[in-house]
Enzyme design. Structure first.
Site, PDB file in Angstrom:
ATOM      1  N   ARG A  12       4.486 -12.723   9.747  1.00 51.59           N
ATOM      2  CA  ARG A  12       5.243 -11.519   9.426  1.00 51.59           C
ATOM      3  C   ARG A  12       6.535 -11.480  10.245  1.00 51.59           C
ATOM      4  O   ARG A  12       6.642 -12.102  11.301  1.00 51.59           O
ATOM      5  CB  ARG A  12       4.415 -10.257   9.644  1.00 51.59           C
ATOM      6  CG  ARG A  12       3.912 -10.036  11.049  1.00 51.59           C
ATOM      7  CD  ARG A  12       3.281  -8.647  11.187  1.00 51.59           C
ATOM      8  NE  ARG A  12       2.313  -8.366  10.139  1.00 51.59           N
ATOM      9  CZ  ARG A  12       2.290  -7.237   9.411  1.00 51.59           C
ATOM     10  NH1 ARG A  12       3.183  -6.295   9.617  1.00 51.59           N
ATOM     11  NH2 ARG A  12       1.374  -7.028   8.513  1.00 51.59           N
TER      12      ARG A  12
ATOM     13  N   GLU B  89       0.876  -1.162   0.000  1.00 51.96           N
ATOM     14  CA  GLU B  89       0.000   0.000   0.000  1.00 51.96           C
ATOM     15  C   GLU B  89       0.922   1.223   0.000  1.00 51.96           C
ATOM     16  O   GLU B  89       1.788   1.335   0.865  1.00 51.96           O
ATOM     17  CB  GLU B  89      -0.878  -0.014   1.250  1.00 51.96           C
ATOM     18  CG  GLU B  89      -1.835   1.146   1.276  1.00 51.96           C
ATOM     19  CD  GLU B  89      -2.795   1.079   2.476  1.00 51.96           C
ATOM     20  OE1 GLU B  89      -2.795   0.063   3.201  1.00 51.96           O
ATOM     21  OE2 GLU B  89      -3.521   2.057   2.664  1.00 51.96           O
TER      22      GLU B  89
ATOM     23  N   LYS C 282       3.933   0.762   9.752  1.00 52.02           N
ATOM     24  CA  LYS C 282       4.172   1.987   8.999  1.00 52.02           C
ATOM     25  C   LYS C 282       3.617   3.203   9.739  1.00 52.02           C
ATOM     26  O   LYS C 282       4.163   4.293   9.631  1.00 52.02           O
ATOM     27  CB  LYS C 282       3.527   1.872   7.611  1.00 52.02           C
ATOM     28  CG  LYS C 282       4.387   1.076   6.646  1.00 52.02           C
ATOM     29  CD  LYS C 282       3.878   1.179   5.232  1.00 52.02           C
ATOM     30  CE  LYS C 282       2.801   0.147   4.994  1.00 52.02           C
ATOM     31  NZ  LYS C 282       2.426   0.001   3.585  1.00 52.02           N
TER      32      LYS C 282
HETATM   33  P1  ATP Z   1       2.315  -2.181   8.086  1.00 50.44           P
HETATM   34  O1  ATP Z   1       1.689  -3.085   9.086  1.00 50.44           O
HETATM   35  O2  ATP Z   1       3.728  -1.840   8.365  1.00 50.44           O
HETATM   36  O3  ATP Z   1       1.491  -0.982   7.736  1.00 50.44           O
HETATM   37  P2  ATP Z   1       1.239  -3.527   5.838  1.00 50.44           P
HETATM   38  O4  ATP Z   1       1.076  -4.978   5.920  1.00 50.44           O
HETATM   39  O5  ATP Z   1      -0.004  -2.760   5.975  1.00 50.44           O
HETATM   40  O6  ATP Z   1       2.415  -3.074   6.786  1.00 50.44           O
HETATM   41  P3  ATP Z   1       1.550  -3.366   3.041  1.00 50.44           P
HETATM   42  O7  ATP Z   1       2.069  -2.240   2.255  1.00 50.44           O
HETATM   43  O8  ATP Z   1       0.133  -3.736   2.912  1.00 50.44           O
HETATM   44  O9  ATP Z   1       1.939  -3.068   4.517  1.00 50.44           O
HETATM   45  O10 ATP Z   1       2.444  -4.644   2.808  1.00 50.44           O
HETATM   46  C1  ATP Z   1       2.798  -5.128   1.553  1.00 50.44           C
HETATM   47  C2  ATP Z   1       3.150  -6.575   1.670  1.00 50.44           C
HETATM   48  O11 ATP Z   1       4.211  -6.745   2.597  1.00 50.44           O
HETATM   49  C3  ATP Z   1       1.975  -7.361   2.184  1.00 50.44           C
HETATM   50  O12 ATP Z   1       1.858  -8.552   1.435  1.00 50.44           O
HETATM   51  C4  ATP Z   1       2.333  -7.642   3.614  1.00 50.44           C
HETATM   52  O13 ATP Z   1       1.771  -8.842   4.020  1.00 50.44           O
HETATM   53  C5  ATP Z   1       3.853  -7.691   3.577  1.00 50.44           C
HETATM   54  N1  ATP Z   1       4.405  -7.309   4.872  1.00 50.44           N
HETATM   55  C6  ATP Z   1       4.167  -6.187   5.564  1.00 50.44           C
HETATM   56  N2  ATP Z   1       4.808  -6.197   6.746  1.00 50.44           N
HETATM   57  C7  ATP Z   1       5.489  -7.370   6.796  1.00 50.44           C
HETATM   58  C8  ATP Z   1       6.343  -7.986   7.757  1.00 50.44           C
HETATM   59  N3  ATP Z   1       6.636  -7.394   8.915  1.00 50.44           N
HETATM   60  N4  ATP Z   1       6.863  -9.195   7.473  1.00 50.44           N
HETATM   61  C9  ATP Z   1       6.588  -9.794   6.300  1.00 50.44           C
HETATM   62  N5  ATP Z   1       5.792  -9.279   5.358  1.00 50.44           N
HETATM   63  C10 ATP Z   1       5.242  -8.076   5.592  1.00 50.44           C
HETATM   64 MG    MG Z   2      -1.516  -3.971   4.368  1.00 53.13          MG
END
Ligand code: ATP
Ligand code: MG
Length: 567
Positions: free
Chosen positions: A273, A48, A283
């Site tokens: 994760r 995102e 984030k």
């Molecule tokens: P945050 O919780 O930091 O806002 P998010 O999951 O909302 O992260 P996205 O931009 O949606 O962030 O993530 C893009 C991809 O990265 C998704 O497939 C998500 O599952 C993966 N991802 C995000 N954080 C992690 C993590 N800590 N470990 C592994 N994969 C991750």
């Molecule tokens: Mg997400």
């Protein structure tokens, strides 16, 4: 000779080697055996664009792009931009740069969920026509009340049984902007008594007047994540939709939408994760650190962002190696940040050129050394003979580290002290004969020594051994530099709670303003990485100038916080 650490680094992407084994690859192997998806493997990385990528995303990137690479498949870069947000463009650009820096390519497959808004709208119409979606007039608050809890079933919305024609009419009018924000929603008609709350008539669309970075004001209804994500996967022909564990309970909904629509069915697979000790990774929190000035920006070298790690001096290879090393798990866990640092050290040890630098200088005058400059041979990297050697200037006046001199040495102190001998790296054995102090403060201002000309390093007569070897820099052939010493941003292992900001490490940055570097570092460029002998690995910062280099300490030579097992 070459002082450019990075040229070499670019040549040596050692990403080949044994392929990782994990449960996701086992699923794919099985699918390939059954010729599922006609043997295609197609993944996607779906960030995102609402922040910079962090090391957790790096894990996901390595997983998705790594699988595509190893199975001769494809991996799409898809921006999940269903939430209109202002900074999108900056984030989109940074994400692309970070993925490329890690060494992955998506060729022409750069997609945006917002490109599918029309298709998603059409899909929604078809669900309404099938009686599988309805326009609901409950407020957000009421929808929450009606939803029930984990232990109690939900209640059906009074609008649930609207006829298809009315739903079509209202949904079209939602899309046409006839209603104010939040007045109505489109909901899937599934099961308000489902034990899985995600299946209790989830919202598919909400009314929201916000300018979208790509679609402008074309839309005043925006799809919810669950509605957009699976359909986007399907449109792109994704075969394996790999996501983190929190989406496990959403999988029945993912499957339901696709089955109702009768479209290509990717398989969602969840993994744990990455959580790192002494680090926050959400984030939202990283944005707070930036906005509240706890760090200098998204690329502050203390941040766990990819851009921050890069500025700190991390190599892409060390991150890839780390991702392989931690593997892919099905259960949440916390990885020791020391493991990440260890992957970095292993990599830099192989490739970083060695140089000498004095961070806290103390002047040493070698009384019996002639008034001349001698060029001494120094090895660039004992781990890699191909990196060759260089000349370093030696003269009567040198700097050593304040720490390497003690007027009153403690037990087992093998460095310099009055009457004692020490070897100067690549040079001679010197002996301390006099200490000069400031009359007023009593501070040591310089140390006088004599050298033994018979003890030149590498020469045949140089048989004599002393216990300590210290590094040094010639006073008149030195670069003045700033060095930034970084420590962990948080002082507790798990800064995850609501009071997470209280555990910020107040001493995570120390700036040393008066460092002296070996003259060979003249011309070093941002991102060039070196080992400062005995001190650690350092990387030229973007703030650096020709007149005044600035170095970030990437990592110390040894782990000073914890003991970890070498794997
Ligand atoms: P945050 O919780 O930091 O806002 P998010 O999951 O909302 O992260 P996205 O931009 O949606 O962030 O993530 C893009 C991809 O990265 C998704 O497939 C998500 O599952 C993966 N991802 C995000 N954080 C992690 C993590 N800590 N470990 C592994 N994969 C991750
Ligand atoms: Mg997400």
């Amino acid at each position: 000779m070459s002082t450019n650490g990075t040229d070499r680094q670019l040549d040596e992407k050692n990403i080949d080697g044994p392929k990782p084994v994990n449960f996701i690859r086992e699923i794919i192997d099985e699918d390939l055996k059954m010729n599922k998806n006609s043997g295609r493997v197609h993944t996607r990385f779906p960030p995102e664009p609402n922040g910079y990528l962090h090391i957790g995303h790096a894990k996901s990137i390595c997983l998705n792009f790594g699988i595509a690479r190893d199975y001769y498949g494809l991996c799409n870069l898809r921006f999940d931009d269903t939430n209109p947000s202002k900074e999108e463009l900056e984030y989109v650009e940074s994400i692309k740069e970070d993925v490329r820096w890690l060494g992955f390519e998506w060729q022409d497959r750069e997609y945006y969920a917002s490109d599918y808004f029309q298709q998603l709208y059409d899909y929604a119409i078809s669900l309404i026509k099938k009686g599988k979606a309805y326009v609901c007039d409950l407020t957000g608050e009421e929808i929450r009340e009606y939803r029930g809890t984990l232990t109690q079933p939900g209640k059906e919305s009074p609008y649930r049984n609207r006829i298809v024609e009315e739903n079509l009419d209202l949904f079209t009018r939602m899309r046409n902007g006839e209603f104010p924000d939040g007045l109505r929603t489109l909901r899937a008609k599934i099961d308000m008594t489902s034990p899985n709350v995600n299946m209790r008539d989830p919202i598919m669309y909400r009314i929201l007047r916000a300018t979208h970075h790509r679609t402008g004001d074309n839309w005043c209804i925006y799809p919810m994540y669950d509605w957009a994500h699976g359909q986007s996967d399907s449109i792109e022909g994704i075969t394996h939709s790999i996501c983190t564990l929190e989406f496990e309970d959403h999988r029945p909904l993912y499957d339901w939408f696709i089955e109702q629509l009768g479209i290509h069915h990717p398989q969602q697979i969840e993994f744990a994760r990455l959580n790192l000790s002494y680090t926050v990774m959400s984030k939202r929190r990283l944005l707070q650190l930036v906005e509240e000035g706890h760090v200098t920006g998204w690329n502050d070298p203390r941040m766990p962002t990819i851009t921050g790690l890069r500025r700190r001096g991390y190599t892409p290879e060390s991150l890839l190696h780390f991702a392989d090393r931690i593997g892919v798990a099905k259960r949440e866990n916390m990885i020791d940040v020391a493991l990440l640092e260890d992957s970095l050290r292993n990599d830099l040890n192989k490739r970083a050129m060695r140089v000498m630098a004095v961070l806290r200088p103390l002047k040493v005058i070698i009384d019996n050394y002639p008034d001349t400059v001698e060029e001494l041979d120094a090895v660039n990297n004992p781990e890699d003979p191909a990196m060759g050697s260089r000349k370093i200037p030696f003269s009567r006046e040198i700097y050593i580290e304040q720490d390497d001199f003690r007027e009153v040495p403690p037990n087992k102190y093998f460095r310099l002290s009055p009457g004692n001998e020490v070897r100067l790296r690549y040079a001679y054995i010197i002996k301390c004969v006099k200490v000069v102090k400031d009359d007023k403060t009593g501070e040591i201002v310089e140390v006088h020594c004599t050298y033994d000309p018979e003890t030149k390093s590498g020469s045949s007569q140089s048989q004599r051994k002393v216990k300590g070897t210290i590094h040094w820099v010639s006073v008149n052939q030195a670069l003045n530099a700033e060095v930034r010493l970084y420590d962990r941003l948080f002082s507790v292992e798990d800064p995850g709670g609501d009071d997470w900001k209280n555990s910020l490490n107040k001493n995570s940055l120390e700036i040393l303003n008066n460092c002296r570097l070996e003259i060979n570092l003249a011309g070093a460029k941002p991102e060039n990485r070196y080992q400062f002998e005995r001190l650690g690995y350092f990387c030229v910062d973007y703030d650096s100038s020709i007149e005044r280099p600035i170095f970030n300490r990437t990592v110390s030579l040894r782990d000073t916080w914890a003991k970890i097992e070498k794997s």
